[in-house]
Design an enzyme around this catalytic site. Sequence first.
Site, PDB file in Angstrom:
ATOM      1  N   GLU A  68       0.831  -1.202   0.000  1.00 56.94           N
ATOM      2  CA  GLU A  68       0.000   0.000   0.000  1.00 56.94           C
ATOM      3  C   GLU A  68       0.870   1.259   0.000  1.00 56.94           C
ATOM      4  O   GLU A  68       0.530   2.262  -0.633  1.00 56.94           O
ATOM      5  CB  GLU A  68      -0.930   0.006   1.220  1.00 56.94           C
ATOM      6  CG  GLU A  68      -2.010  -1.067   1.160  1.00 56.94           C
ATOM      7  CD  GLU A  68      -2.860  -0.957  -0.088  1.00 56.94           C
ATOM      8  OE1 GLU A  68      -3.407   0.134  -0.344  1.00 56.94           O
ATOM      9  OE2 GLU A  68      -2.977  -1.961  -0.821  1.00 56.94           O
ATOM     10  N   TRP A 122       1.917   1.753  -3.507  1.00 56.15           N
ATOM     11  CA  TRP A 122       0.836   2.390  -4.270  1.00 56.15           C
ATOM     12  C   TRP A 122       0.884   3.906  -4.080  1.00 56.15           C
ATOM     13  O   TRP A 122       0.714   4.674  -5.030  1.00 56.15           O
ATOM     14  CB  TRP A 122      -0.538   1.872  -3.813  1.00 56.15           C
ATOM     15  CG  TRP A 122      -1.062   0.727  -4.600  1.00 56.15           C
ATOM     16  CD1 TRP A 122      -1.119  -0.575  -4.216  1.00 56.15           C
ATOM     17  CD2 TRP A 122      -1.642   0.765  -5.918  1.00 56.15           C
ATOM     18  NE1 TRP A 122      -1.689  -1.347  -5.212  1.00 56.15           N
ATOM     19  CE2 TRP A 122      -2.021  -0.550  -6.252  1.00 56.15           C
ATOM     20  CE3 TRP A 122      -1.867   1.785  -6.844  1.00 56.15           C
ATOM     21  CZ2 TRP A 122      -2.610  -0.871  -7.477  1.00 56.15           C
ATOM     22  CZ3 TRP A 122      -2.464   1.476  -8.065  1.00 56.15           C
ATOM     23  CH2 TRP A 122      -2.824   0.162  -8.368  1.00 56.15           C
ATOM     24  N   TRP A 157     -20.991  12.624 -19.079  1.00 55.98           N
ATOM     25  CA  TRP A 157     -21.428  12.584 -17.685  1.00 55.98           C
ATOM     26  C   TRP A 157     -22.815  13.212 -17.535  1.00 55.98           C
ATOM     27  O   TRP A 157     -23.105  14.237 -18.155  1.00 55.98           O
ATOM     28  CB  TRP A 157     -20.434  13.340 -16.799  1.00 55.98           C
ATOM     29  CG  TRP A 157     -19.025  12.854 -16.863  1.00 55.98           C
ATOM     30  CD1 TRP A 157     -17.966  13.471 -17.456  1.00 55.98           C
ATOM     31  CD2 TRP A 157     -18.510  11.630 -16.323  1.00 55.98           C
ATOM     32  NE1 TRP A 157     -16.824  12.731 -17.317  1.00 55.98           N
ATOM     33  CE2 TRP A 157     -17.125  11.591 -16.618  1.00 55.98           C
ATOM     34  CE3 TRP A 157     -19.068  10.565 -15.609  1.00 55.98           C
ATOM     35  CZ2 TRP A 157     -16.291  10.539 -16.226  1.00 55.98           C
ATOM     36  CZ3 TRP A 157     -18.257   9.516 -15.212  1.00 55.98           C
ATOM     37  CH2 TRP A 157     -16.887   9.509 -15.519  1.00 55.98           C
ATOM     38  N   ASN A 178     -10.994   2.643   3.585  1.00 54.14           N
ATOM     39  CA  ASN A 178     -10.452   2.543   2.224  1.00 54.14           C
ATOM     40  C   ASN A 178     -11.312   1.706   1.290  1.00 54.14           C
ATOM     41  O   ASN A 178     -11.501   2.052   0.119  1.00 54.14           O
ATOM     42  CB  ASN A 178      -9.027   1.976   2.275  1.00 54.14           C
ATOM     43  CG  ASN A 178      -8.054   2.911   2.969  1.00 54.14           C
ATOM     44  OD1 ASN A 178      -8.326   4.092   3.126  1.00 54.14           O
ATOM     45  ND2 ASN A 178      -6.929   2.380   3.403  1.00 54.14           N
ATOM     46  N   TRP A 227     -15.918  12.186 -12.152  1.00 54.72           N
ATOM     47  CA  TRP A 227     -15.056  11.863 -11.018  1.00 54.72           C
ATOM     48  C   TRP A 227     -14.468  13.109 -10.359  1.00 54.72           C
ATOM     49  O   TRP A 227     -14.186  13.109  -9.158  1.00 54.72           O
ATOM     50  CB  TRP A 227     -13.919  10.919 -11.444  1.00 54.72           C
ATOM     51  CG  TRP A 227     -12.971  11.474 -12.481  1.00 54.72           C
ATOM     52  CD1 TRP A 227     -13.032  11.305 -13.832  1.00 54.72           C
ATOM     53  CD2 TRP A 227     -11.809  12.298 -12.242  1.00 54.72           C
ATOM     54  NE1 TRP A 227     -11.993  11.967 -14.460  1.00 54.72           N
ATOM     55  CE2 TRP A 227     -11.228  12.580 -13.510  1.00 54.72           C
ATOM     56  CE3 TRP A 227     -11.209  12.812 -11.105  1.00 54.72           C
ATOM     57  CZ2 TRP A 227     -10.076  13.358 -13.653  1.00 54.72           C
ATOM     58  CZ3 TRP A 227     -10.058  13.595 -11.240  1.00 54.72           C
ATOM     59  CH2 TRP A 227      -9.514  13.850 -12.503  1.00 54.72           C
ATOM     60  N   TRP A 260      -9.580   8.140  -7.493  1.00 51.32           N
ATOM     61  CA  TRP A 260     -10.811   8.498  -8.203  1.00 51.32           C
ATOM     62  C   TRP A 260     -10.738   8.124  -9.682  1.00 51.32           C
ATOM     63  O   TRP A 260     -11.709   7.603 -10.244  1.00 51.32           O
ATOM     64  CB  TRP A 260     -11.108   9.992  -8.030  1.00 51.32           C
ATOM     65  CG  TRP A 260     -11.930  10.218  -6.799  1.00 51.32           C
ATOM     66  CD1 TRP A 260     -11.485  10.567  -5.562  1.00 51.32           C
ATOM     67  CD2 TRP A 260     -13.343  10.046  -6.686  1.00 51.32           C
ATOM     68  NE1 TRP A 260     -12.535  10.637  -4.681  1.00 51.32           N
ATOM     69  CE2 TRP A 260     -13.689  10.320  -5.342  1.00 51.32           C
ATOM     70  CE3 TRP A 260     -14.357   9.694  -7.577  1.00 51.32           C
ATOM     71  CZ2 TRP A 260     -15.003  10.253  -4.873  1.00 51.32           C
ATOM     72  CZ3 TRP A 260     -15.665   9.634  -7.121  1.00 51.32           C
ATOM     73  CH2 TRP A 260     -15.977   9.896  -5.788  1.00 51.32           C
TER      74      TRP A 260
END
Length: 434
Positions: A259, A262, A290, A325, A343, A366
């Site tokens: 993590e 990441w 959208w 998370n 987003w 996102w």
Amino acid sequence: MSKEAISIFWFRRDLRFDDNTGLHEALEGNNPVLPIFIFDKHILDDLEDKDDGRVTFIFDELTALNEQLKEKGSTLLTFYDTPEKAFKQLVKDYNITKVYTNRDYEPYARDRDEKIADLLKDNDIEFELFKDHVILEPDEALKDDGDPYVVFTPYSKTWRSNLKPKDLEPVPSALYFDNFHQHQFKKIIPLKEMGFERSSLDIPSKNITDNTLKNYADLRDYPAEKGTSRLGIHFRFGTVSIRKVAKEAKEKSDTYLNELIWREFYQTILYHFPKVVDSNFKSKYDAVNWRNNEKEFEAWCQGKTGYPIVDAGMRQLNQTGYMHNRIRMVVASFLTKHLLIDWRWGEAYFARKLLDYELASNNGGWQWAAGTGTDAQPYFRIFNPESQTKKFDPELKYIKKWVPELDTEDYPEPIVEHKEGRERALDTYKKALN
């Protein structure tokens, strides 16, 4: 003001004395070190909420640092201004030979630092930046041809292979505490003088326990469990050393270390592709039509979509400044897929509300959920809120904590049926990509 030769250490996203690279380098230098912090008007004046928990957190951490400095006959000099104006004042008031600070990789920060570097150069003052906020910098884990990775798995393999023992070794800043500039005590600029009020939000501990690391892989996806570290805000503002935590993770939890990788992957993406701040990483998704229904967006923000796991997450965010998370992925998928809302709307709301908001990770997460980002989930992967509930909150412990009116007349009907929302999303994305 004293005209003795001094150095400056500029605190930013590194609010600690312990294991602070730039501070260590400054204190090892030849001149007394004046520590400063700038409450940046470019950032603070754009914040919507004047009880922003992050500003209170920064104020409290600076106050704690200041108390320690007083014991050494020094204090932290704070400004509420633009960095340019603050440094013009510093140059006028002090005989500065060098400014030390730790590197920041966000687009605004890089632009700011270039301007400050130019200002200091014009006054014959050195400006040196150091690696502290990450373990490997954006140029330290690249492809063989020098290009940045845009897929996580090969990036993580290179990150691991490039990691050296020294990358996780601490620096002993505290050994040189007597080298701070001696001056009269100063107070941290009060919140009220900057137009802010004290936030009542609770801040999680900055200590990660062995138990958290030991059980992280098994518990991290279950929002009703205390299975995550909650260190995000401390990483964001550097109140803990990323090296220290990574070293513990390397020894005790490879899942947790992954993590952290990441986190550095998204820092690398933001550094090499700054357009992602407000644009799709994959430009082919620019054609997505959208819906951007403002009424539905407001229902999502308030946790009134009729989907319990989505609503629980949004209410947790609104009330605590935190969201689990796993639930972040669920609510982001719901907004971008079920409701077909851009987003960027969701990313901006998270940026406003999250205590642990960090541009690189927030933007990356996102765009991952929307399918528009680097190494994103495919657009046709659409989380089913009911399936996510059965898998990760089967006894509804998390949901009932945040949605007490569940199963009563007060709870709203679903804002859109899952099947309808899924098919509409698939059709919209397909049209955009054909």
